[in-house]
Design a protein around this motif. Structure first.
Motif, PDB file in Angstrom:
ATOM      1  N   LEU A   4       0.860  -1.176   0.000  1.00 24.44           N
ATOM      2  CA  LEU A   4       0.000   0.000   0.000  1.00 24.44           C
ATOM      3  C   LEU A   4       0.898   1.228   0.000  1.00 24.44           C
ATOM      4  CD1 LEU A   4      -2.943   1.028   0.300  1.00 24.44           C
ATOM      5  CD2 LEU A   4      -2.632   0.860   2.772  1.00 24.44           C
ATOM      6  N   VAL A   5       0.789   2.063  -1.044  1.00 28.71           N
ATOM      7  CA  VAL A   5       1.614   3.263  -1.170  1.00 28.71           C
ATOM      8  C   VAL A   5       0.728   4.476  -0.918  1.00 28.71           C
ATOM      9  CG1 VAL A   5       3.076   4.623  -2.707  1.00 28.71           C
ATOM     10  CG2 VAL A   5       3.162   2.125  -2.793  1.00 28.71           C
ATOM     11  N   PRO A   6       1.077   5.345   0.028  1.00 25.46           N
ATOM     12  CA  PRO A   6       0.243   6.505   0.336  1.00 25.46           C
ATOM     13  C   PRO A   6       0.157   7.490  -0.823  1.00 25.46           C
ATOM     14  CG  PRO A   6       1.837   6.110   2.083  1.00 25.46           C
ATOM     15  CD  PRO A   6       2.222   5.237   0.922  1.00 25.46           C
ATOM     16  N   ASP A 105      -7.798  -5.208   0.154  1.00 24.02           N
ATOM     17  CA  ASP A 105      -8.061  -4.422  -1.055  1.00 24.02           C
ATOM     18  C   ASP A 105      -8.919  -3.188  -0.801  1.00 24.02           C
ATOM     19  OD1 ASP A 105      -6.555  -6.179  -2.570  1.00 24.02           O
ATOM     20  OD2 ASP A 105      -8.299  -7.380  -3.167  1.00 24.02           O
ATOM     21  N   ASP A 106      -9.487  -3.061   0.401  1.00 21.42           N
ATOM     22  CA  ASP A 106     -10.351  -1.919   0.736  1.00 21.42           C
ATOM     23  C   ASP A 106      -9.575  -0.735   1.313  1.00 21.42           C
ATOM     24  OD1 ASP A 106     -12.711  -3.367   0.048  1.00 21.42           O
ATOM     25  OD2 ASP A 106     -12.575  -4.404   1.989  1.00 21.42           O
ATOM     26  N   LEU A 107      -8.311  -0.926   1.617  1.00 17.48           N
ATOM     27  CA  LEU A 107      -7.528   0.098   2.310  1.00 17.48           C
ATOM     28  C   LEU A 107      -7.003   1.160   1.353  1.00 17.48           C
ATOM     29  CD1 LEU A 107      -5.387  -2.130   4.697  1.00 17.48           C
ATOM     30  CD2 LEU A 107      -7.708  -1.246   5.040  1.00 17.48           C
ATOM     31  N   ARG A 108      -6.980   2.406   1.854  1.00 20.69           N
ATOM     32  CA  ARG A 108      -6.303   3.516   1.158  1.00 20.69           C
ATOM     33  C   ARG A 108      -5.370   4.173   2.158  1.00 20.69           C
ATOM     34  NH1 ARG A 108     -10.344   7.168  -2.242  1.00 20.69           N
ATOM     35  NH2 ARG A 108      -8.392   8.184  -2.804  1.00 20.69           N
ATOM     36  N   ALA A 109      -4.261   4.666   1.671  1.00 19.14           N
ATOM     37  CA  ALA A 109      -3.279   5.330   2.530  1.00 19.14           C
ATOM     38  C   ALA A 109      -3.023   6.728   2.002  1.00 19.14           C
ATOM     39  CB  ALA A 109      -1.979   4.530   2.577  1.00 19.14           C
ATOM     40  N   PHE A 110      -2.796   7.657   2.937  1.00 19.27           N
ATOM     41  CA  PHE A 110      -2.523   9.053   2.609  1.00 19.27           C
ATOM     42  C   PHE A 110      -1.303   9.506   3.383  1.00 19.27           C
ATOM     43  CE2 PHE A 110      -7.045   8.466   1.988  1.00 19.27           C
ATOM     44  CZ  PHE A 110      -7.268   9.067   0.758  1.00 19.27           C
ATOM     45  N   GLU A 152     -12.351  -3.274  16.645  1.00 17.22           N
ATOM     46  CA  GLU A 152     -11.085  -3.610  16.003  1.00 17.22           C
ATOM     47  C   GLU A 152     -11.258  -4.876  15.183  1.00 17.22           C
ATOM     48  OE1 GLU A 152      -7.888  -3.977  18.801  1.00 17.22           O
ATOM     49  OE2 GLU A 152      -8.054  -1.894  19.463  1.00 17.22           O
ATOM     50  N   VAL A 153     -10.584  -4.909  14.021  1.00  9.48           N
ATOM     51  CA  VAL A 153     -10.599  -6.103  13.177  1.00  9.48           C
ATOM     52  C   VAL A 153      -9.190  -6.359  12.656  1.00  9.48           C
ATOM     53  CG1 VAL A 153     -13.004  -5.867  12.454  1.00  9.48           C
ATOM     54  CG2 VAL A 153     -11.205  -4.828  11.073  1.00  9.48           C
ATOM     55  N   GLY A 154      -8.902  -7.612  12.399  1.00 11.65           N
ATOM     56  CA  GLY A 154      -7.638  -7.977  11.772  1.00 11.65           C
ATOM     57  C   GLY A 154      -7.731  -7.841  10.262  1.00 11.65           C
ATOM     58  N   ILE A 155      -6.608  -7.571   9.619  1.00  9.62           N
ATOM     59  CA  ILE A 155      -6.516  -7.521   8.163  1.00  9.62           C
ATOM     60  C   ILE A 155      -5.726  -8.759   7.729  1.00  9.62           C
ATOM     61  CG2 ILE A 155      -5.634  -6.254   6.160  1.00  9.62           C
ATOM     62  CD1 ILE A 155      -7.980  -4.854   7.561  1.00  9.62           C
ATOM     63  N   ASP A 156      -6.405  -9.640   6.989  1.00  5.28           N
ATOM     64  CA  ASP A 156      -5.779 -10.888   6.573  1.00  5.28           C
ATOM     65  C   ASP A 156      -6.108 -11.135   5.104  1.00  5.28           C
ATOM     66  OD1 ASP A 156      -4.419 -13.291   6.687  1.00  5.28           O
ATOM     67  OD2 ASP A 156      -6.161 -14.402   7.418  1.00  5.28           O
ATOM     68  N   PRO A 157      -5.120 -11.107   4.220  1.00  2.35           N
ATOM     69  CA  PRO A 157      -3.699 -10.984   4.546  1.00  2.35           C
ATOM     70  C   PRO A 157      -3.328  -9.547   4.903  1.00  2.35           C
ATOM     71  CG  PRO A 157      -3.977 -11.044   2.173  1.00  2.35           C
ATOM     72  CD  PRO A 157      -5.341 -11.248   2.778  1.00  2.35           C
TER      73      PRO A 157
END
Length: 164
Positions: A4-6, A105-110, A152-157
């Motif tokens: 994941l690249v911000p 796949d749902d994550l975004r980084a800034f 809280e939830v885990g991210i897997d993978p």
């Protein structure tokens, strides 16, 4: 493992998750105190939710080493949570839209710059504070009150967070 690249933190890109808090040209600016002060007005929709109240805290985050593995996310379903950096270091923001627990796949980084804060809307999934380079102090405005306001939830993978 996916990387994941911000991306740059802009109001438009961050809109699905809340607001960017910044004294910039997009903000309504009022001259107050006989012209001695510029008031950047109403920068975030703060929400304490039913029966809650807004509180102000300072969070002191230890710097994270990159690359960093994102293996969990949290959300506050009952109220918003605003972070405003008090120092001059950039920091990272990792988010996912409100709703069911996010996957990789749902994550975004800034990449947030000094002087840019964020307000997470109620229910927005986000990673806890990700200071970079040095210990970082943040002014935090969030909810206090009855009810369970942290999931809280885990991210897997898990996902590798890197600037490159």
């Amino acid at each position: 493992m996916n990387t994941l690249v911000p991306e740059a933190l802009t109001a438009a890109a961050f809109a699905p998750f809340g607001e960017v808090i910044a004294a910039d040209a997009a903000a309504q600016c009022l001259s107050i105190n006989a012209g001695n002060t510029a008031r950047y007005h109403d920068l975030a929709r703060l929400d304490a939710g039913p029966d809650g109240r807004l509180i102000v805290s300072i969070f002191r985050g230890q710097p994270r080493t990159l690359p960093f593995v994102v293996s969990m996310m949290e959300r506050h379903p009952l109220g918003s949570q605003a972070f405003m950096p008090l120092g001059q270091q950039p920091y990272l923001v990792v988010v996912a839209r409100p709703g069911p627990a996010p996957g990789a796949d749902d994550l975004r980084a800034f990449l947030a710059q000094p002087g840019q804060g964020v307000n997470y809307a109620p229910g927005v999934w986000h990673h806890p504070l990700l200071a970079l380079n040095a210990i970082g102090d943040f002014l935090v405005i969030d909810r206090s009150g009855p009810g369970d306001n942290c999931d809280e939830v885990g991210i897997d993978p898990a996902v590798r967070l890197s600037l490159d």
